[in-house]
Design an enzyme around this catalytic site. Sequence first.
Site, PDB file in Angstrom:
ATOM      1  N   SER A   1       2.917   2.340  -2.068  1.00  0.00           N
ATOM      2  CA  SER A   1       4.287   2.138  -2.544  1.00  0.00           C
ATOM      3  C   SER A   1       4.587   2.902  -3.823  1.00  0.00           C
ATOM      4  O   SER A   1       5.745   3.075  -4.191  1.00  0.00           O
ATOM      5  CB  SER A   1       4.545   0.644  -2.780  1.00  0.00           C
TER       6      SER A   1
ATOM      7  N   HIS B   1      -6.736   9.412  -7.766  1.00  0.00           N
ATOM      8  CA  HIS B   1      -6.345   8.611  -8.932  1.00  0.00           C
ATOM      9  C   HIS B   1      -6.856   9.259 -10.214  1.00  0.00           C
ATOM     10  O   HIS B   1      -6.118   9.355 -11.197  1.00  0.00           O
ATOM     11  CB  HIS B   1      -6.895   7.182  -8.807  1.00  0.00           C
TER      12      HIS B   1
ATOM     13  N   ALA C   1       0.837  -1.201   0.000  1.00  0.00           N
ATOM     14  CA  ALA C   1       0.000   0.000   0.000  1.00  0.00           C
ATOM     15  C   ALA C   1       0.871   1.249   0.000  1.00  0.00           C
ATOM     16  O   ALA C   1       1.903   1.294   0.679  1.00  0.00           O
ATOM     17  CB  ALA C   1      -0.906  -0.008   1.236  1.00  0.00           C
TER      18      ALA C   1
ATOM     19  N   ALA D   1     -10.923   0.575 -13.974  1.00  0.00           N
ATOM     20  CA  ALA D   1     -11.046   0.742 -12.525  1.00  0.00           C
ATOM     21  C   ALA D   1     -11.918  -0.374 -11.979  1.00  0.00           C
ATOM     22  O   ALA D   1     -13.070  -0.525 -12.380  1.00  0.00           O
ATOM     23  CB  ALA D   1     -11.662   2.100 -12.215  1.00  0.00           C
TER      24      ALA D   1
ATOM     25  N   ARG E   1      -4.909  12.407 -11.333  1.00  0.00           N
ATOM     26  CA  ARG E   1      -3.541  12.129 -11.768  1.00  0.00           C
ATOM     27  C   ARG E   1      -3.490  11.669 -13.226  1.00  0.00           C
ATOM     28  O   ARG E   1      -2.465  11.804 -13.885  1.00  0.00           O
ATOM     29  CB  ARG E   1      -2.969  11.055 -10.836  1.00  0.00           C
TER      30      ARG E   1
END
Length: 181
Positions: free
Chosen positions: A13, A52, A11, A34, A55
């Site tokens: 990372s 998300h 998580a 998704a 981005r």
Amino acid sequence: MGKIILVTGAARSGKSEWAEDLAIKSEKNVVYIATATQNPDDLEWQERIQKHQQRRPQDWITLAVPVELTAALAQSQPHTCLLVDSLGTWVANFLEEEDLVWENIVGEFLAILPLVAADVIFVGEETGWGVVPAYPLGRKFRDRLGALVRQLGTICEPVYLVTGGHALNLSLLGVALPVAK
């Protein structure tokens, strides 16, 4: 058959960011798949999803595919790169299913991969690096996701581990294990 890549890690990372960078570098039309389900009552979850979304480049197509991942892969086109984020949420969407049903879903999923025309980048979480969960559903999730990531790791090239601010190409650094029975 397209290229199949696995990006795994813990998580927070950076595995999603690494996968997104790989998708951009593919220079193909990116379709972001998704697997999470929206939950308007969970504000923290909604905030994660929004981060998300913000981005991602504007020209990416996003498909919400919480269950029918195999069908979405089968419909892909050669000029596309599919970014599947994430395997963990996809597995979680099937936790209520009996083991035999889950095994059939995974079997169909793995069987379609050699036929997929697009490049595919899978993001998969590493969940088994801590204690064994004290409750059955946690163990089921950990075991199912761990087995799926291992099975994918034998098919994908390359396989990346993202940790400590680095992406390691395990396909170059590691030795493949025998296929799990």
